[in-house]
Write a protein that holds these residues in place. Structure first.
Motif, PDB file in Angstrom:
ATOM      1  N   SER A 135     136.076 101.116  89.939  1.00 51.60           N
ATOM      2  CA  SER A 135     135.765  99.809  89.360  1.00 51.60           C
ATOM      3  C   SER A 135     135.747  99.922  87.838  1.00 51.60           C
ATOM      4  O   SER A 135     135.367 100.957  87.277  1.00 51.60           O
ATOM      5  CB  SER A 135     134.408  99.291  89.874  1.00 51.60           C
ATOM      6  N   THR A 160     136.075 104.752  95.517  1.00 49.57           N
ATOM      7  CA  THR A 160     135.986 103.394  94.988  1.00 49.57           C
ATOM      8  C   THR A 160     136.103 103.466  93.473  1.00 49.57           C
ATOM      9  O   THR A 160     135.429 104.271  92.829  1.00 49.57           O
ATOM     10  CB  THR A 160     134.649 102.744  95.376  1.00 49.57           C
ATOM     11  N   ARG A 172     135.872  96.451 102.593  1.00 46.11           N
ATOM     12  CA  ARG A 172     136.874  96.739 101.567  1.00 46.11           C
ATOM     13  C   ARG A 172     138.174  95.975 101.850  1.00 46.11           C
ATOM     14  O   ARG A 172     138.789  95.401 100.951  1.00 46.11           O
ATOM     15  CB  ARG A 172     137.136  98.248 101.498  1.00 46.11           C
ATOM     16  N   ARG A 208     134.069  93.478  95.443  1.00 48.23           N
ATOM     17  CA  ARG A 208     134.436  94.885  95.500  1.00 48.23           C
ATOM     18  C   ARG A 208     133.199  95.783  95.411  1.00 48.23           C
ATOM     19  O   ARG A 208     133.107  96.801  96.097  1.00 48.23           O
ATOM     20  CB  ARG A 208     135.434  95.224  94.384  1.00 48.23           C
TER      21      ARG A 208
END
Length: 421
Positions: free
Chosen positions: A169, A167, A389, A331
């Motif tokens: 971000s 992931t 997701r 998210r």
């Protein structure tokens, strides 16, 4: 007199009966079964589950598992011991004991695991008796890697796992950065079937034109009945040093799929720093520079197109989209697997863009996923959540508003109340 002797004889027989009762073969059994991935010999640092199972017909007062030293292996227990009642094939009732241990071999070789011992204190006619119940020794060969890479190579990092997910971000979005401004990048790597110490060190993120300041690395191991899940969080503060669009290349992480027994790759995605694109996935990037003549021509073209649309009555609706803060919140919740936080972020986003709810309700796949999300959050006893997701990516896309009257309460279609025809 004869009757008195007979009565005394019967009493002595009844009293002596339980005392002479002995533990018979099969009354106490302990087995340890190794669970190999793909029924193949493991490689070094690959997880093997040991399932310890005991079946006991006798009454147990105290118990203790005496574990062998497990030399050449690291290990961790997965959850608490489980005690339950079970029925034997002959119909008798017995007590079942279950424990699961994950072990990780340090290197290749042919190993034998010594017996596990379950030390039981039993009650035999009111008398305590200590009995050691032993499992059989286990032969566990650990295979040698053949070819490039592998457990003994310094690079690439050896990462054996059932699955690996990444992931990525940013806050704020890197495309919005200007010279002197900074953004924080957080990358989370999760590997199933590993402990946190087995995850790779922080990747190197370096390119021309940016300054990077590496933050701390946080590691944790999450214990589940299926095995440990390793999680590592890496962070950087990134600051552009030049007034240009700076491409940041993708970073690949190689890992060994213990299910398919093949090498695979996970990727930290490529991003762009600068350029003034405020987090618009799916929309074409604007040109970095445009001449005054191009701007004037584009303006005239847009003006002419607007007149044409007005003249011919061509519509199609405005483009709607969740705001950037809401998309980022979705998210983050999806990365954490938190369905409740996901639903809360979605509700806040719909307050700003209420027209999205009836549009999503008209999309079968989206409506099905949203219904599953509501069941996971609100249904008594819970329900499996959808792929958060994937749902976050779908809800983050811009959509075109439909014509006609809108639902008076746009949150109703997401809360199980059908929209009016």
């Amino acid at each position: 007199m004869n009757r008195l002797l007979l009565a005394l004889t019967l009493l002595c027989a009844l009293a002596a009966g339980p005392a002479r009762a002995e533990i018979e073969p099969g009354d106490l059994t302990l087995t340890v079964t190794p669970e190999r991935n793909g029924n193949a010999d493991p490689f070094a640092r690959e997880m093997v589950l040991l399932r310890i199972h005991g079946v006991y017909k006798q009454q147990i007062l105290l118990e203790e598992v005496v574990q062998p030293t497990l030399a050449n292996f690291s290990w961790t227990q997965l959850g608490r011991d489980i005690w339950s009642r079970t029925k034997l094939p002959d119909g008798q009732s017995a007590i079942a004991f279950d424990r699961v241990i994950a072990i990780f071999p340090h290197h290749a070789g042919d190993f034998t695991l010594d017996p596990f011992v379950h030390r039981l204190t039993l009650s035999d006619a009111g008398v305590r008796k200590v009995v050691d119940v032993r499992s059989a020794p286990i032969s566990l060969p650990v295979a040698t890697w053949k070819g490039a890479g592998g457990p003994d190579a310094k690079e690439p990092w050896w990462l054996p796992a059932r699955d690996v997910s990444i992931t990525d971000s940013w806050s704020p979005d890197p495309e919005t950065l200007k010279v002197g401004e900074s953004a924080r990048r957080i990358v989370t790597v999760e590997a199933q079937g590993m402990v946190a110490e087995g995850l790779p060190p922080r990747p190197v993120m370096r390119t021309r034109g940016i300054l990077t300041f590496a933050g701390p690395v946080n590691r944790e191991t999450i214990i589940t009945p299926q095995g440990p899940v390793a999680r590592a969080t890496y962070q950087w503060d990134v600051k552009p040093a030049i007034d240009e669009i700076i491409p940041l290349n993708a970073i690949t992480i190689s890992w060994f799929d213990t299910v398919s027994r093949t090498m695979r790759e996970a990727e930290i995605p490529a991003r762009q720093i600068g350029g003034g694109l405020p987090d618009r996935e799916g929309e074409a990037p604007r040109a970095a520079f445009a001449s005054p003549y191009a701007i004037a021509a584009a303006g005239l073209a847009a003006f002419g197109l607007g007149l044409a649309l007005l003249g011919y009555g061509v519509g199609g609706g405005a483009r709607l989209r969740l705001g950037a803060p809401s998309r980022r919140a979705l998210r983050r919740a999806a990365a954490a697997g938190d369905a409740t936080a996901f639903r809360s972020a979605l509700g806040q986003g719909l307050q700003a863009e209420p027209g999205l709810a009836p549009i999503w309700q008209g999309q079968p796949e989206t409506a099905t996923a949203l219904a599953a999300l509501d069941r996971a959050v609100y249904a008594p006893g819970g329900s499996p959540a959808p792929d958060l997701r994937r749902l976050a990516a779908r809800l983050s896309r811009p959509v075109r508003q439909r014509g006609g009257a809108q639902e008076s309460d746009p949150l109703k279609p997401l809360d199980g109340v059908p929209a009016p025809p």
